[in-house]
Design an enzyme around this catalytic site. Structure first.
Site, short mmCIF file in Angstrom:
data_model
loop_
_atom_site.label_atom_id
_atom_site.label_comp_id
_atom_site.label_asym_id
_atom_site.label_seq_id
_atom_site.Cartn_x
_atom_site.Cartn_y
_atom_site.Cartn_z
N HIS A 125 0.84 -1.20 -0.22
CA HIS A 125 -0.27 -0.40 0.19
C HIS A 125 0.85 1.29 0.36
O HIS A 125 0.30 2.14 -0.51
CB HIS A 125 -0.94 0.05 1.40
CG HIS A 125 -1.72 -1.01 0.78
ND1 HIS A 125 -2.87 -1.48 0.03
CD2 HIS A 125 -2.82 -2.00 2.06
CE1 HIS A 125 -3.95 -1.99 0.95
NE2 HIS A 125 -3.80 -2.29 1.39
N ASP A 162 -2.21 -10.22 -2.68
CA ASP A 162 -2.92 -10.09 -1.40
C ASP A 162 -4.88 -9.69 -1.85
O ASP A 162 -4.55 -9.33 -3.18
CB ASP A 162 -2.54 -8.97 -0.48
CG ASP A 162 -3.00 -8.40 0.98
OD1 ASP A 162 -2.59 -8.60 2.08
OD2 ASP A 162 -3.89 -7.77 0.57
N HIS A 164 -6.28 -7.15 -0.43
CA HIS A 164 -6.78 -5.54 -0.47
C HIS A 164 -5.41 -5.21 -1.95
O HIS A 164 -5.12 -6.03 -1.94
CB HIS A 164 -6.34 -5.09 0.32
CG HIS A 164 -6.55 -4.64 1.94
ND1 HIS A 164 -6.05 -6.43 2.62
CD2 HIS A 164 -7.92 -4.94 2.32
CE1 HIS A 164 -7.31 -6.67 3.24
NE2 HIS A 164 -8.66 -5.93 3.51
N ASP A 246 -4.39 -12.81 3.16
CA ASP A 246 -5.62 -12.35 3.69
C ASP A 246 -6.63 -12.44 2.75
O ASP A 246 -8.47 -12.26 3.09
CB ASP A 246 -5.73 -11.12 4.50
CG ASP A 246 -5.05 -9.99 3.15
OD1 ASP A 246 -4.61 -10.03 1.85
OD2 ASP A 246 -4.78 -8.75 3.84
#
Length: 313
Positions: A125, A162, A164, A246
């Protein structure tokens, strides 16, 4: 050829508030999983601190200096609602980036076949000039640029699974035709980027968003139809995995329903492409994964695949 595992105790010193999902126990859970006898053949090494010339491959020096200067001597400093610095955070972030650089050096020099870097804080991120989403330095981006600058890799492919979207990695490589960034992720979900229409200036960004509740079938279809053909056509000199776990069905921060066998399957698919195009060279860096049991099992299956074990996937 062997698999390299890189970590460092300093990543446990990155402290977050009580109840924060990105916590030191994540690494402890991975370490316990790797105590099993089948992992005794892993080559293990410690992550060095990244030098400024490595960090500035993906971030301006002013950004690095700013993070260093706001690093607290005691207590916690909030960067944003989710992202927190403690006295041990800056060194942990340096070593997370440094571990990725070391992994590239060992893989590109042929000392090992592939490598997994189990460090925190994660990185995908982190944009060029913005820490967010638990992330400070973009470890995968630094690794890719280091492979190009030091080892002459012309093309680097990054697959980010991931749950996200890796907005930071996309931001850094949006205008860079020499890096292919591919992502599967749940949408809509934090950070709100990653639509299929986001393709980069050189069609070098591949986003394959999944819907809440999707599981094995949807994930594997997206990988086989949207991701693998693009990596195959790109013919990379190195494959980097942003290995967030995740998307596992147990994870509390999202709603995909993958299992550890899905991550092993995806790893094997990437190993097939690496065998075809880049001398088997893969560097994997830990991103998310916040249920400790799901994280530990997924990491173990991922490493099983990297080590060449036949998995029933």
């Amino acid at each position: 050829m062997s698999t390299l595992y890189i970590s460092h105790p300093a990543c446990l010193d990155h402290q977050t508030p009580l109840g924060h999902p990105e916590r030191p126990d994540r690494i402890r859970a991975i370490e316990r999983a790797l105590e099993k006898e089948r992992f005794t053949s892993l080559v293990r090494d410690q992550a060095p601190m990244a030098e400024m010339d490595s960090l500035t491959l993906a971030h301006p020096e002013s950004y690095v200096v700013r993070l260093r200067d706001i690093s607290p001597r005691e207590g916690l400093v909030r960067i944003d609602e989710d992202t927190v610095m403690s006295p041990g955070t800056y060194e942990a972030a340096l070593r997370a980036a440094g571990g990725a650089v070391k992994a590239v050096d060992e893989v590109m020099s042929g000392h090992v076949a592939n490598a997994f870097v189990a460090m925190r804080p994660p990185g995908h991120h982190a944009e060029r000039v913005r820490a967010m989403g638990f992330c400070f330095f973009n470890n995968a981006a630094i690794a890719a640029r280091h492979a190009q600058k030091k080892h002459g890799a012309g093309r680097v492919a990054i697959f980010d699974w991931d749950v996200h979207h890796g907005n930071g990695t996309q931001d850094i490589f949006w205008s860079d035709a020499s890096v292919l960034y591919c992502s599967t992720h749940e949408a809509p979900l934090y950070p709100g980027t990653g639509a299929a229409s986001e393709t980069g200036e050189h069609n070098n960004i591949v986003n394959a968003p999944l819907n809440a509740g999707d599981g094995t079938e949807a994930f594997r279809e997206a990988v086989e139809t949207a991701i693998l053909p693009r990596i195959d056509a790109f013919a990379p000199d190195l494959i980097i995995i942003s290995a967030g776990f995740d998307a596992h069905w147990r994870d509390p921060l999202a709603s995909l329903n993958l299992t550890e066998t899905d991550f092993a399957w995806a790893t094997q698919k990437l190993m097939d492409l690496a065998d075809r195009h880049c001398g088997r060279r893969i560097v994997s860096v830990l991103e998310g994964g916040y249920d400790l049991d799901g994280l530990a099992k997924s990491t173990a299956f991922h490493l099983d695949a990297l080590m060449g074990r036949e998995m029933h996937t």
